[in-house]
Scaffold this motif. Structure first.
Motif, PDB file in Angstrom:
ATOM      1  N   LYS A  97     -59.983 -26.629 -11.954  1.00 36.96           N
ATOM      2  CA  LYS A  97     -61.081 -27.501 -11.771  1.00 36.96           C
ATOM      3  C   LYS A  97     -61.623 -27.830 -13.222  1.00 36.96           C
ATOM      4  O   LYS A  97     -62.624 -26.948 -13.486  1.00 36.96           O
ATOM      5  CB  LYS A  97     -61.896 -26.785 -10.970  1.00 36.96           C
ATOM      6  CG  LYS A  97     -62.718 -28.020  -9.982  1.00 36.96           C
ATOM      7  CD  LYS A  97     -64.054 -27.317  -9.173  1.00 36.96           C
ATOM      8  CE  LYS A  97     -63.948 -27.165  -7.868  1.00 36.96           C
ATOM      9  NZ  LYS A  97     -65.280 -26.894  -7.123  1.00 36.96           N
ATOM     10  N   VAL A  98     -61.270 -28.634 -13.841  1.00 34.74           N
ATOM     11  CA  VAL A  98     -61.580 -28.998 -15.154  1.00 34.74           C
ATOM     12  C   VAL A  98     -62.614 -29.839 -15.297  1.00 34.74           C
ATOM     13  O   VAL A  98     -63.318 -29.927 -16.163  1.00 34.74           O
ATOM     14  CB  VAL A  98     -60.627 -29.357 -16.049  1.00 34.74           C
ATOM     15  CG1 VAL A  98     -59.632 -28.092 -16.335  1.00 34.74           C
ATOM     16  CG2 VAL A  98     -59.709 -30.435 -15.559  1.00 34.74           C
ATOM     17  N   GLY A  99     -62.819 -30.806 -14.132  1.00 35.72           N
ATOM     18  CA  GLY A  99     -63.897 -31.707 -14.074  1.00 35.72           C
ATOM     19  C   GLY A  99     -63.378 -33.191 -14.887  1.00 35.72           C
ATOM     20  O   GLY A  99     -62.337 -33.025 -15.658  1.00 35.72           O
ATOM     21  N   SER A 100     -63.990 -34.113 -14.452  1.00 36.91           N
ATOM     22  CA  SER A 100     -63.626 -35.251 -15.182  1.00 36.91           C
ATOM     23  C   SER A 100     -64.758 -36.102 -15.852  1.00 36.91           C
ATOM     24  O   SER A 100     -65.997 -35.936 -15.184  1.00 36.91           O
ATOM     25  CB  SER A 100     -62.584 -36.172 -14.499  1.00 36.91           C
ATOM     26  OG  SER A 100     -63.616 -37.061 -13.449  1.00 36.91           O
ATOM     27  N   ILE A 101     -64.716 -36.710 -16.836  1.00 32.15           N
ATOM     28  CA  ILE A 101     -65.750 -37.566 -17.359  1.00 32.15           C
ATOM     29  C   ILE A 101     -65.186 -38.922 -17.718  1.00 32.15           C
ATOM     30  O   ILE A 101     -64.215 -39.277 -18.228  1.00 32.15           O
ATOM     31  CB  ILE A 101     -66.251 -36.950 -18.868  1.00 32.15           C
ATOM     32  CG1 ILE A 101     -67.136 -37.685 -19.546  1.00 32.15           C
ATOM     33  CG2 ILE A 101     -65.106 -36.477 -19.800  1.00 32.15           C
ATOM     34  CD1 ILE A 101     -68.464 -37.292 -19.234  1.00 32.15           C
ATOM     35  N   VAL A 102     -65.879 -40.000 -17.070  1.00 28.89           N
ATOM     36  CA  VAL A 102     -65.746 -41.256 -17.171  1.00 28.89           C
ATOM     37  C   VAL A 102     -66.524 -41.768 -18.375  1.00 28.89           C
ATOM     38  O   VAL A 102     -67.782 -41.948 -18.302  1.00 28.89           O
ATOM     39  CB  VAL A 102     -65.961 -42.050 -15.638  1.00 28.89           C
ATOM     40  CG1 VAL A 102     -65.488 -43.420 -15.597  1.00 28.89           C
ATOM     41  CG2 VAL A 102     -65.285 -41.163 -14.622  1.00 28.89           C
ATOM     42  N   LEU A 103     -65.968 -42.566 -19.184  1.00 27.13           N
ATOM     43  CA  LEU A 103     -66.776 -42.814 -20.480  1.00 27.13           C
ATOM     44  C   LEU A 103     -67.084 -44.197 -20.610  1.00 27.13           C
ATOM     45  O   LEU A 103     -66.347 -45.169 -19.977  1.00 27.13           O
ATOM     46  CB  LEU A 103     -65.712 -42.468 -21.537  1.00 27.13           C
ATOM     47  CG  LEU A 103     -65.509 -41.238 -21.864  1.00 27.13           C
ATOM     48  CD1 LEU A 103     -64.504 -40.873 -23.026  1.00 27.13           C
ATOM     49  CD2 LEU A 103     -66.653 -40.440 -22.150  1.00 27.13           C
ATOM     50  N   ALA A 104     -68.343 -44.662 -20.929  1.00 30.89           N
ATOM     51  CA  ALA A 104     -68.642 -45.877 -21.344  1.00 30.89           C
ATOM     52  C   ALA A 104     -69.048 -46.118 -22.739  1.00 30.89           C
ATOM     53  O   ALA A 104     -69.517 -45.135 -23.260  1.00 30.89           O
ATOM     54  CB  ALA A 104     -70.031 -46.230 -20.609  1.00 30.89           C
ATOM     55  N   TRP A 105     -68.489 -47.244 -23.303  1.00 33.48           N
ATOM     56  CA  TRP A 105     -68.837 -47.584 -24.538  1.00 33.48           C
ATOM     57  C   TRP A 105     -69.894 -48.672 -24.862  1.00 33.48           C
ATOM     58  O   TRP A 105     -70.453 -48.532 -26.055  1.00 33.48           O
ATOM     59  CB  TRP A 105     -67.534 -48.121 -25.680  1.00 33.48           C
ATOM     60  CG  TRP A 105     -66.618 -46.892 -25.706  1.00 33.48           C
ATOM     61  CD1 TRP A 105     -66.447 -46.286 -26.868  1.00 33.48           C
ATOM     62  CD2 TRP A 105     -65.590 -46.392 -24.819  1.00 33.48           C
ATOM     63  NE1 TRP A 105     -65.430 -45.149 -26.765  1.00 33.48           N
ATOM     64  CE2 TRP A 105     -64.923 -45.217 -25.559  1.00 33.48           C
ATOM     65  CE3 TRP A 105     -65.252 -46.709 -23.519  1.00 33.48           C
ATOM     66  CZ2 TRP A 105     -63.818 -44.627 -24.887  1.00 33.48           C
ATOM     67  CZ3 TRP A 105     -64.016 -45.936 -22.903  1.00 33.48           C
ATOM     68  CH2 TRP A 105     -63.464 -44.835 -23.596  1.00 33.48           C
ATOM     69  N   ASN A 106     -70.349 -49.045 -23.683  1.00 35.37           N
ATOM     70  CA  ASN A 106     -71.351 -50.497 -23.969  1.00 35.37           C
ATOM     71  C   ASN A 106     -72.209 -50.271 -22.801  1.00 35.37           C
ATOM     72  O   ASN A 106     -72.127 -49.500 -21.990  1.00 35.37           O
ATOM     73  CB  ASN A 106     -70.724 -51.487 -24.355  1.00 35.37           C
ATOM     74  CG  ASN A 106     -69.887 -51.937 -23.192  1.00 35.37           C
ATOM     75  OD1 ASN A 106     -70.131 -51.849 -22.139  1.00 35.37           O
ATOM     76  ND2 ASN A 106     -68.737 -52.467 -23.550  1.00 35.37           N
ATOM     77  N   GLY A 107     -73.320 -51.007 -22.875  1.00 33.69           N
ATOM     78  CA  GLY A 107     -74.350 -50.999 -21.751  1.00 33.69           C
ATOM     79  C   GLY A 107     -73.599 -51.516 -20.380  1.00 33.69           C
ATOM     80  O   GLY A 107     -74.084 -51.025 -19.444  1.00 33.69           O
ATOM     81  N   GLU A 108     -72.849 -52.520 -20.759  1.00 29.09           N
ATOM     82  CA  GLU A 108     -72.275 -53.036 -19.279  1.00 29.09           C
ATOM     83  C   GLU A 108     -71.225 -52.064 -18.813  1.00 29.09           C
ATOM     84  O   GLU A 108     -71.476 -51.695 -17.371  1.00 29.09           O
ATOM     85  CB  GLU A 108     -71.057 -54.105 -19.958  1.00 29.09           C
ATOM     86  CG  GLU A 108     -70.613 -55.120 -18.653  1.00 29.09           C
ATOM     87  CD  GLU A 108     -69.650 -56.119 -19.507  1.00 29.09           C
ATOM     88  OE1 GLU A 108     -68.708 -56.386 -18.543  1.00 29.09           O
ATOM     89  OE2 GLU A 108     -69.852 -56.486 -20.357  1.00 29.09           O
ATOM     90  N   GLN A 109     -70.568 -51.027 -19.378  1.00 27.72           N
ATOM     91  CA  GLN A 109     -69.898 -50.160 -18.744  1.00 27.72           C
ATOM     92  C   GLN A 109     -70.771 -48.926 -18.052  1.00 27.72           C
ATOM     93  O   GLN A 109     -70.610 -48.529 -16.988  1.00 27.72           O
ATOM     94  CB  GLN A 109     -68.806 -49.729 -19.698  1.00 27.72           C
ATOM     95  CG  GLN A 109     -67.791 -50.317 -20.236  1.00 27.72           C
ATOM     96  CD  GLN A 109     -66.739 -49.978 -21.286  1.00 27.72           C
ATOM     97  OE1 GLN A 109     -67.433 -49.178 -22.093  1.00 27.72           O
ATOM     98  NE2 GLN A 109     -65.799 -50.393 -21.290  1.00 27.72           N
ATOM     99  N   THR A 110     -71.894 -48.625 -19.003  1.00 30.07           N
ATOM    100  CA  THR A 110     -72.991 -47.863 -18.509  1.00 30.07           C
ATOM    101  C   THR A 110     -73.161 -48.122 -17.181  1.00 30.07           C
ATOM    102  O   THR A 110     -73.309 -47.490 -16.233  1.00 30.07           O
ATOM    103  CB  THR A 110     -73.984 -47.662 -19.472  1.00 30.07           C
ATOM    104  OG1 THR A 110     -73.496 -47.180 -20.697  1.00 30.07           O
ATOM    105  CG2 THR A 110     -75.146 -46.712 -18.958  1.00 30.07           C
ATOM    106  N   ALA A 111     -73.684 -49.589 -17.088  1.00 22.61           N
ATOM    107  CA  ALA A 111     -74.255 -50.161 -15.736  1.00 22.61           C
ATOM    108  C   ALA A 111     -73.225 -49.725 -14.577  1.00 22.61           C
ATOM    109  O   ALA A 111     -73.434 -49.695 -13.459  1.00 22.61           O
ATOM    110  CB  ALA A 111     -74.486 -51.543 -15.967  1.00 22.61           C
ATOM    111  N   THR A 112     -71.804 -50.162 -14.915  1.00 24.19           N
ATOM    112  CA  THR A 112     -70.885 -49.992 -13.966  1.00 24.19           C
ATOM    113  C   THR A 112     -70.830 -48.561 -13.433  1.00 24.19           C
ATOM    114  O   THR A 112     -70.523 -48.029 -12.379  1.00 24.19           O
ATOM    115  CB  THR A 112     -69.367 -50.169 -14.813  1.00 24.19           C
ATOM    116  OG1 THR A 112     -69.289 -51.512 -15.014  1.00 24.19           O
ATOM    117  CG2 THR A 112     -68.190 -49.983 -13.585  1.00 24.19           C
TER     118      THR A 112
END
Lengths: 473, 417
Positions: A97-112
């Motif tokens: 169980k290593v976990g996952s991190i979904v990355l955002a590079w900008n505001g739009e992706q952060t909103a997603t």
């Protein structure tokens, strides 16, 4: 083995349920049905289970957070995850169980990501959280620059994608399911209330058919006259980096999803490598698992952006898998109970995670009159070899090596696989019927040298095992 | 071996076996050579054609013949060769973890260790070659050689091979294919000339192989899980060469996976351990020799290095090798692929009984006539005379007289015109 000696003869065997396709989904259904008093056949066109879509994927056990809300897919991935975490260890299957991190590079992706978080939270995924860039770089300093935020899903795990369908088939066979490899179905005929399935190896008849045909599920449905969907295979190319790369990157990392795709992820594998992929390409030929220059360039680009330090790591191999997507965006689980034909298709990229959930759901669709659960004590447990890099390897087990010296003779040096393990795999109740399957069962030839050192010896051992085995035994 | 060996040698190829001989001649009593393969010999074991051992032996043996010679040299000595035994890890001490069917999984603490683990070829995955991925038919030379030597039949549909590369080993693939009843229809090389010696061209022709130079492999094409052709980029554009199998040759990589975490310094240029002229790695009592130091030298040269390492490891055990005081660093600059050794201990001179040794160097491309130069801490210290330098050939330089016992950072480069 009541079937031995009938090889070559056309035969007609009667079953209550025939499952077409021993990929991870078909195998999980067989695993589930093996707990009931039923005559079940598991038919596989290929020589080995898990030899199509199930062999080329990202090897993740997903919680379901990133599946669309209010869908059967989310429900079944979630259930599949729950069951896998509980039941896989009993089958000998490793989980990290290593976990996952979904990355955002900008505001739009952060909103997603924030929308995903809200949707997940309202569905009861309570361990998921947003992380700020500062926290992300603090925990994973090797990420490339420019990350704005990330969605942290601690429950996500890496598993063994090859041993999983194998373990299900082993359990099914140990508990009375007839596994029939090299058994492509070429016609399906309705006779009264039953189906007669034919192929080059003969005929069987069955009260109920479950089509888990994966990338060929539409053709199998077509044999019975059903045409509800068309398989639109989606190819995914991957790069596997050397084990040294895991010191740089040991978490599942992926970009914020777009409406088209989940994007290219970078993840450790249970075998200790780092995997980069998949691409998402719609292809015409379901068997075209080529890698392309463009595809590999795309993967290198993703690697440079997400974890640039990985670009210096040696590449162990490149491969491509085929996701069984359809012209529909949802799972195609179609219960034609009256017609005795249940279709389980369009599982796309969530088959490994959802399989046990799908199996439970599908078994629930079978008319309850047919079902009688076996007594718990009557069920035969099985265990498959744990091939995980981080578990105790057989060569490390002093008592085992002292008792059986073949476990101290390493024949695949890159993956440190012993002769004892290869011999055991070749003698297993569901033996590998192709060299590629022997690789999947033991890890031989899967390492950085890809058979430079051990290939010839493995081929020799494999060929010798084929000679001593009855053709369909 | 009942008690702890004084000297352990890892790898029973030319370097390792020659190291064992040298140490035995120096009077070391308990020497253990381990090899992970099922018989000694390393890569030459599977190369049943002449061209092995020159420089170390007086004439070119066949691969297996050279192995027999190296094993014969050990007759009557206290050297035990234990095959099917794998090095797992190395630690300072030296201490090594090994596993084998007879020795089990254990830690050995010899007085000295010689690493001679050799090399492997780059495969399709390492090289990220695009195209189809059939179950069989995409090989390395090493794999082909073992298939033929171990009498493992390739499937019937594989009869005509394309050989990619023009190093010596590519021509070994050509000969091996013939021994295996296969035909090599094409050989391709990226450069305008072959990397092996010129007469090899004639051999390719005599064997009926079409040699295509200036061609780069772009894609492997297959139908129904069988290789049907390779697509190559040439000056005339893309061409498809029909074949049923591909042999990828060369692209050697030092086999040092077991050193990870050991603390032994690795040279990013050679991808092998950093050594000094006494074949010492960065850890005390641990020596290295043979092709694990860099790719790729002949088996004769590997044996010469191995012999030197065995000899000096024996002196170390006997207290006759002075510990390292300090060392000059030798690095590869512009136009140079690598320099081996990378360290030079000014204290170890020939007048103190250390056999002479010249650093060996490779230039990275065909530079024609040129001069090499050596700088010390950024200041030019020596410029050689103009001569023809060829890539893929060992260039040996007598730098000891130039460095003359001085420390510092020495960099060797090709003098710009």
């Amino acid at each position: 083995m009541h079937r031995q000696g009938r090889n070559g003869a056309r035969m007609s065997d009667r079953y209550d349920i025939a499952i077409i396709g021993a990929g991870v989904v078909g195998a999980a259904i067989a695993f589930e049905l093996a707990r009931h008093e039923l005559r079940v056949a598991l038919l596989e066109a290929r020589p080995d289970p898990g030899d199509e879509a199930s062999k080329g994927n990202s090897a993740l056990m997903c919680t379901g957070v990133d599946t669309p809300a209010n869908t059967l897919e989310r429900q079944l991935v979630r259930r599949g995850y729950e069951r896998y975490m509980r039941e896989a260890p009993q089958l000998g299957l490793p989980i990290r169980k290593v976990g996952s991190i979904v990355l955002a590079w900008n505001g739009e992706q952060t909103a997603t990501l924030e929308r995903e978080l809200a949707s997940a939270a309202s569905d009861g995924f309570d361990t998921v959280e947003m992380l700020e860039a500062r926290d992300i770089y603090c925990r994973w300093p090797n990420f490339g620059p420019g990350i704005a935020s990330g969605l942290w899903i601690p429950g996500e795990a890496i598993v063994d994608p090859f041993s999983t369908p194998y373990a299900y088939v082993r359990y099914a066979v140990a508990n009375g399911v007839d596994f029939r490899p090299n058994w492509p179905v070429t016609s399906a005929e309705r006779k009264g209330a039953r189906w007669v399935l034919s192929g080059p190896q003969g005929q069987i008849d069955s009260g109920l058919v479950i089509n888990a045909g994966g990338i060929r599920a539409d053709r199998v449905d077509g044999l019975a006259g059903f045409h509800d969907f068309v398989v639109k295979p989606r190819r995914g190319q991957y790069i596997v980096l050397d084990k040294s790369a895991r010191a740089i990157h040991d978490v599942i990392a992926m970009p914020a999803p777009t409406p088209e795709t989940r994007g290219i992820l970078i993840s450790p594998t249970i075998f200790g490598n780092v995997l980069v992929g998949p691409t998402a390409e719609d292809v015409d030929d379901v068997d075209d698992r080529s890698v392309t220059q463009e595809g590999l360039a795309q993967l290198c680009h993703a690697m440079m952006r997400m974890v640039p330090a990985l670009a210096r790591e040696p590449v162990t191999t490149v491969f491509a898998g085929m996701r069984p997507a359809t012209d529909k965006s949802t799972y195609q689980i179609i219960p034609r109970v009256q017609e005795g034909w249940i279709t389980v298709a369009g599982i796309r990229s969530t088959g490994l995670s959802a399989a046990l959930g799908i199996a439970e759901h599908v078994v629930g669709l079978v008319p309850s009159g047919m079902m009688r659960a076996k007594a718990r004590a009557a069920l035969q447990p099985i265990s498959v070899p744990d091939l995980s890099e981080t578990s105790l390897r057989p060569w490390q087990d002093e008592a085992l090596v002292a008792k059986a010296p073949a476990y101290g003779e390493i024949v695949c040096h890159c993956e440190r696989v012993s002769l004892g393990e290869v011999q055991a795999a070749l003698a297993a109740p569901v033996p590998p019927r192709s060299l590629k399957c022997l690789k999947r069962r033991t890890r031989v030839m899967f390492g950085r040298c890809q058979g430079f050192y051990c290939g010839a010896r493995m081929q020799k051992l494999f060929a010798a095992a084929q000679e001593t085995r009855p053709p369909h035994g | 071996m009942d008690s702890e060996p004084q000297l352990v040698i890892v790898g029973a190829g030319p370097a390792g076996l020659a190291a064992a001989r040298a140490a035995a001649l120096q009077g070391i009593q308990k020497i253990l050579v381990i090899d992970r393969d099922d018989a000694p010999g390393g890569l030459p074991r599977f190369c049943n054609h002449p061209g092995f051992g020159l420089g170390y032996a007086a004439w070119p043996y066949r691969g297996p013949g050279f192995v027999r010679r190296l094993m014969r040299d050990l007759a009557g000595t206290n050297v035990a060769v234990e095959c099917s035994t794998t090095l797992i890890s190395v630690r300072e001490g030296p201490a090594i973890e090994i596993v084998g069917p007879r020795l089990g999984n254990r830690t050995l603490r010899p007085r000295a260790l010689v690493l001679a683990t050799g090399i492997r070829e780059s495969n399709r995955g390492n090289l990220m070659i695009p195209g189809a991925r059939p179950e069989q038919g995409i090989l390395t030379t090493g794999q082909l050689q073992q298939l033929v030597a171990r009498k493992v039949a390739l499937p019937d549909h594989i009869r005509r091979l394309a050989v990619v590369g023009t190093e010596h080993v590519a021509f070994s693939a050509l000969i091996t294919a013939r021994h295996g009843g296969l035909r090599v229809s094409h050989m391709i090389g990226e450069e305008a000339s072959i990397r092996s010696v010129a007469p090899a061209r004639w051999m390719a022709r005599a064997f009926g192989a079409d040699l295509i130079l200036g061609a780069r492999l772009r894609e492997i094409i297959a139908r129904n899980d069988h290789v049907t052709a390779i697509r190559c980029e040439t000056a005339k554009g893309l061409i498809d060469l029909t074949c049923d199998g591909v042999v990828l040759t060369g692209g050697w990589i030092p086999e040092i996976a077991a050193l990870s975490g050991s603390g032994i310094a690795v040279d990013p240029k050679t991808r092998g351990p950093v050594i000094d002229q006494a074949m010492r790695t960065s850890l005390p009592g641990i020596f290295a020799a043979g092709n694990m130091l860099r790719s790729v030298e002949s088996s004769g040269w590997a044996a010469i290095e191995g012999y030197r390492a065995g000899n000096l490891a024996a002196r170390f055990i006997q207290g006759r090798l002075e510990p390292r005081q300090s060392a000059a660093c030798l690095t590869a600059g512009d136009g140079i692929d690598y320099v081996v050794p990378q360290r030079w201990d000014p204290a170890l001179t020939t007048d103190r009984g250390i056999p002479a040794f010249k650093p060996s160097v490779r230039v990275s491309r065909d530079i024609g006539r040129a001069q090499l130069c050596l700088s010390r801490d950024g200041v030019m210290a020596w410029i050689g005379s103009a001569r023809r330098f060829r890539p893929y050939r060992r260039i040996q330089l007598d730098l000891e007289s130039i460095m003359n016992g001085r420390e510092g950072d020495w960099q060797l480069s090709v003098k710009p015109r």
